[in-house]
Design a protein around this motif. Structure first.
Motif, short mmCIF file in Angstrom:
data_model
loop_
_atom_site.label_atom_id
_atom_site.label_comp_id
_atom_site.label_asym_id
_atom_site.label_seq_id
_atom_site.Cartn_x
_atom_site.Cartn_y
_atom_site.Cartn_z
N ARG A 28 8.42 -14.33 -5.90
CA ARG A 28 9.21 -14.43 -4.66
C ARG A 28 8.72 -13.42 -3.63
NH1 ARG A 28 15.10 -13.29 -5.64
NH2 ARG A 28 15.09 -13.40 -3.36
N THR A 29 8.35 -12.22 -4.07
CA THR A 29 7.86 -11.20 -3.16
C THR A 29 6.53 -11.61 -2.54
OG1 THR A 29 8.95 -9.52 -4.52
CG2 THR A 29 7.34 -8.74 -2.92
N ALA A 30 5.76 -12.41 -3.26
CA ALA A 30 4.47 -12.88 -2.75
C ALA A 30 4.63 -13.97 -1.69
CB ALA A 30 3.61 -13.40 -3.90
N ARG A 31 5.88 -14.36 -1.38
CA ARG A 31 6.19 -15.32 -0.30
C ARG A 31 5.47 -16.66 -0.47
NH1 ARG A 31 7.86 -10.50 0.74
NH2 ARG A 31 8.18 -9.72 2.87
N PRO A 32 5.80 -17.46 -1.49
CA PRO A 32 5.12 -18.75 -1.69
C PRO A 32 5.16 -19.66 -0.46
CG PRO A 32 6.48 -18.22 -3.59
CD PRO A 32 6.81 -17.20 -2.53
#
Length: 312
Positions: A28-32
């Motif tokens: 989620r932090t990697a912003r899919p």
């Protein structure tokens, strides 16, 4: 009831559950949702008409993954750095790092590993130039997270350059010469969308307190309107010069598809400008996906450009 008995009756999350929770938090932090921006890596090979071989497809897919890894590294470091401030924000407090789902040291560590691994892999699997561009992207974006996002105009230039780098890396990885008009069109097209988004945010926050970007209070709505209008005009002019300079071969093409694609490109700019003028141009991918007319114009443009590349 004793404390020991209470602890025994309290359900404990198994280690595997915590592990998968951490993994979900990292993803989620990697912003899919932002990964769609990295599709721009196909721009240079597609513009050169070299997107139809197995080698090119494999290289483009690899570059997409490596650029996504670099972007994820930036997001992880940014969220770890801003964790305390995000916890006080009504929306950002739900980010995995701010919410405690991903510990700050873990976010830093994973971000650091990705930042080192992606350029290193690019050196061996793509080209040294592609690796150098990824390193430049990481340095620029990390500088943006630390200080450049607070500098007028420079913040627009940095975000725009990030889009331009995405469009360049496919050509660098494959040794494809990059047309000056291609670079100008891509750069000012990106500036158009970035400044339109900032303009929309400024319009929506007008008269309200607590802007999501502190720098928005230093921009005027009139200035941001000037920027996106200027960028749109330059992008259209550059695309027309590019299409005319590198037109299809008239003896083998049924119609001058590349020149005709100018019509679709201009219509797309004009349609996007409708949302910019209304102050509703948010994320570019959201604008395109929610407006059927704009999506249709985009598909027509892709078809025309594909026919131009194939010399049909």
């Amino acid at each position: 009831m004793s404390e020991t008995a209470l602890l025994e009756r309290t359900p404990q999350r198994p280690p595997s559950s915590r592990k998968y929770g951490l993994l979900r938090g990292l993803i989620r932090t990697a912003r899919p949702r932002q990964w769609v921006k990295n599709v721009l890596v196909v721009a240079a090979p597609a513009a050169a008409g070299e997107l139809f071989s197995r080698h090119v497809i494999i290289q483009v897919a690899l570059v997409f993954v490596l650029f996504t890894a670099c972007a994820a590294a930036v997001y992880l470091v940014n969220d770890a750095r801003d964790a305390d401030a995000d916890r006080a924000h009504p929306v950002k407090c739900h980010r995995p790092v701010a919410a405690g789902q991903v510990p700050v040291p873990v976010a830093y560590a994973v971000g650091g590993v990705l930042a080192v691994a992606a350029p290193t892999a690019a050196t061996f699997l793509c080209s040294p130039l592609a690796s150098a561009l990824l390193i430049a992207y990481l340095g620029m974006q990390l500088a943006y997270c630390v200080s450049l996002k607070h500098v007028l105009v420079i913040d627009l230039a940095v975000v725009t350059t990030g889009f331009l780098m995405r469009a360049m890396i496919g050509g660098l990885a494959l040794g494809i010469p990059l047309s000056r008009w291609f670079l100008i069109t891509t750069g000012f097209g990106a500036l158009f969308m970035v400044s339109a988004k900032r303009y929309s945010e400024a319009v929506q926050m007008a008269g309200k307190s607590g802007a999501t970007r502190a720098l928005l209070t230093e921009y005027t709505v009139g200035y941001l309107r000037f920027v996106w209008q200027l960028a749109a005009g330059v992008a259209v002019l550059a695309y027309c010069l590019w299409a005319m300079e590198e037109g299809g071969v008239p003896h083998t093409s049924v119609l001058p598809w590349r020149q005709l694609s100018m019509v679709a490109f201009i219509l797309a700019i004009l349609r996007y400008a409708v949302f910019a003028d209304r102050g509703t141009a948010g994320e570019p991918e959201d604008v395109v996906l929610r407006d059927r007319a704009l999506a249709l114009i985009g598909m027509v443009w892709l078809a025309m450009y594909g026919l131009a590349v194939a010399n049909w």
